[in-house]
Write a protein that holds these residues in place. Structure first.
Motif, PDB file in Angstrom:
ATOM      1  N   CYS A   1     -10.103 -55.313 117.970  1.00 56.62           N
ATOM      2  CA  CYS A   1     -11.106 -54.860 118.927  1.00 56.62           C
ATOM      3  C   CYS A   1     -10.461 -53.912 119.943  1.00 56.62           C
ATOM      4  O   CYS A   1      -9.433 -54.241 120.533  1.00 56.62           O
ATOM      5  CB  CYS A   1     -11.713 -56.057 119.649  1.00 56.62           C
ATOM      6  SG  CYS A   1     -12.820 -55.587 120.991  1.00 56.62           S
TER       7      CYS A   1
ATOM      8  N   TYR B   1     -11.496 -53.223 122.811  1.00 58.25           N
ATOM      9  CA  TYR B   1     -11.689 -53.737 124.169  1.00 58.25           C
ATOM     10  C   TYR B   1     -10.704 -54.858 124.489  1.00 58.25           C
ATOM     11  O   TYR B   1      -9.990 -54.816 125.482  1.00 58.25           O
ATOM     12  CB  TYR B   1     -13.116 -54.279 124.341  1.00 58.25           C
ATOM     13  CG  TYR B   1     -14.183 -53.226 124.283  1.00 58.25           C
ATOM     14  CD1 TYR B   1     -14.455 -52.422 125.380  1.00 58.25           C
ATOM     15  CD2 TYR B   1     -14.925 -53.044 123.117  1.00 58.25           C
ATOM     16  CE1 TYR B   1     -15.446 -51.452 125.325  1.00 58.25           C
ATOM     17  CE2 TYR B   1     -15.919 -52.089 123.055  1.00 58.25           C
ATOM     18  CZ  TYR B   1     -16.178 -51.294 124.161  1.00 58.25           C
ATOM     19  OH  TYR B   1     -17.148 -50.346 124.096  1.00 58.25           O
ATOM     20  N   CYS B   2     -10.694 -55.906 123.629  1.00 62.10           N
ATOM     21  CA  CYS B   2      -9.929 -57.111 123.977  1.00 62.10           C
ATOM     22  C   CYS B   2      -8.761 -57.361 123.027  1.00 62.10           C
ATOM     23  O   CYS B   2      -7.962 -58.269 123.254  1.00 62.10           O
ATOM     24  CB  CYS B   2     -10.851 -58.327 123.982  1.00 62.10           C
ATOM     25  SG  CYS B   2     -11.388 -58.837 122.337  1.00 62.10           S
TER      26      CYS B   2
ATOM     27  N   CYS C   1     -17.846 -57.536 118.458  1.00 64.39           N
ATOM     28  CA  CYS C   1     -16.533 -58.212 118.441  1.00 64.39           C
ATOM     29  C   CYS C   1     -16.719 -59.723 118.470  1.00 64.39           C
ATOM     30  O   CYS C   1     -17.513 -60.253 119.251  1.00 64.39           O
ATOM     31  CB  CYS C   1     -15.682 -57.764 119.625  1.00 64.39           C
ATOM     32  SG  CYS C   1     -14.157 -58.726 119.783  1.00 64.39           S
TER      33      CYS C   1
ATOM     34  N   CYS D   1     -15.061 -60.856 122.362  1.00 67.15           N
ATOM     35  CA  CYS D   1     -15.635 -60.437 123.650  1.00 67.15           C
ATOM     36  C   CYS D   1     -17.111 -60.055 123.527  1.00 67.15           C
ATOM     37  O   CYS D   1     -17.798 -59.875 124.530  1.00 67.15           O
ATOM     38  CB  CYS D   1     -14.837 -59.280 124.245  1.00 67.15           C
ATOM     39  SG  CYS D   1     -14.980 -57.730 123.339  1.00 67.15           S
TER      40      CYS D   1
HETATM   41 ZN    ZN Z   1     -13.302 -57.735 121.686  1.00 73.54          ZN
END
Ligand code: ZN
Length: 155
Positions: A81, A83-84, A120, A123
């Protein structure tokens, strides 16, 4: 008296293989994870490819092999991911658009995918995953390009 017969396994052929940064990283990674030497990884991949080419050649040349289903390559990938950083299980088998090319050893198959709103697993943010995985000859990996993009803004 005859000289010693040459050893079958003497490795006196040398190839220089050029790798880019990301290829070098993945070679380092698979070597560390598997405990195999880098040269061994290349040799294994070569033998695997050789065997798949042999099978495909036999299928094409010999009617006896017509019903031999080689199966296809795996379209499973672990996608990080953006983002995370969580590892997401993605099996592109679930949704793809194939395209076909006629090549000397039969069909080349490209599995194209465009997952516009993948969520995801950790998250819950939305990711856009697109790209393709190519198989040639049948049953053997050829190449791939997978892009992962953030869909939402980062704020
Ligand atoms: Zn994520």
């Amino acid at each position: 008296m005859a000289g010693r017969p040459p050893k079958d396994n003497s490795r006196d052929k040398q190839y220089r293989v050029r790798l880019n940064e990301s290829e070098d990283r993945i070679l380092q990674y698979v070597s560390e994870m598997t405990g195999k030497q880098k040269s061994e990884i290349f040799r294994n991949a070569l033998e695997d490819y050789y065997n798949k080419v042999r099978v495909q050649e036999a299928i094409q040349a010999d009617a006896e092999f017509d019903d031999w289903d080689t199966g296809h390559i795996s379209l499973k990938r672990v996608i990080d991911c953006p983002y995370c950083g969580a590892a997401n299980k993605c099996d592109f088998e679930e949704e793809y658009e194939p395209s076909y090319d006629e090549r000397p050893m039969g069909e080349e198959i490209t599995y194209n995918f465009d997952w516009e709103s993948y969520e995801c697993c950790s998250c819950g943010k939305i990711i856009h995953i697109s790209g393709y995985i190519c198989e040639y000859p049948a049953g053997a990996y050829n190449y791939e390009d997978i892009n992962v993009e953030k869909v939402e803004d980062d704020e």
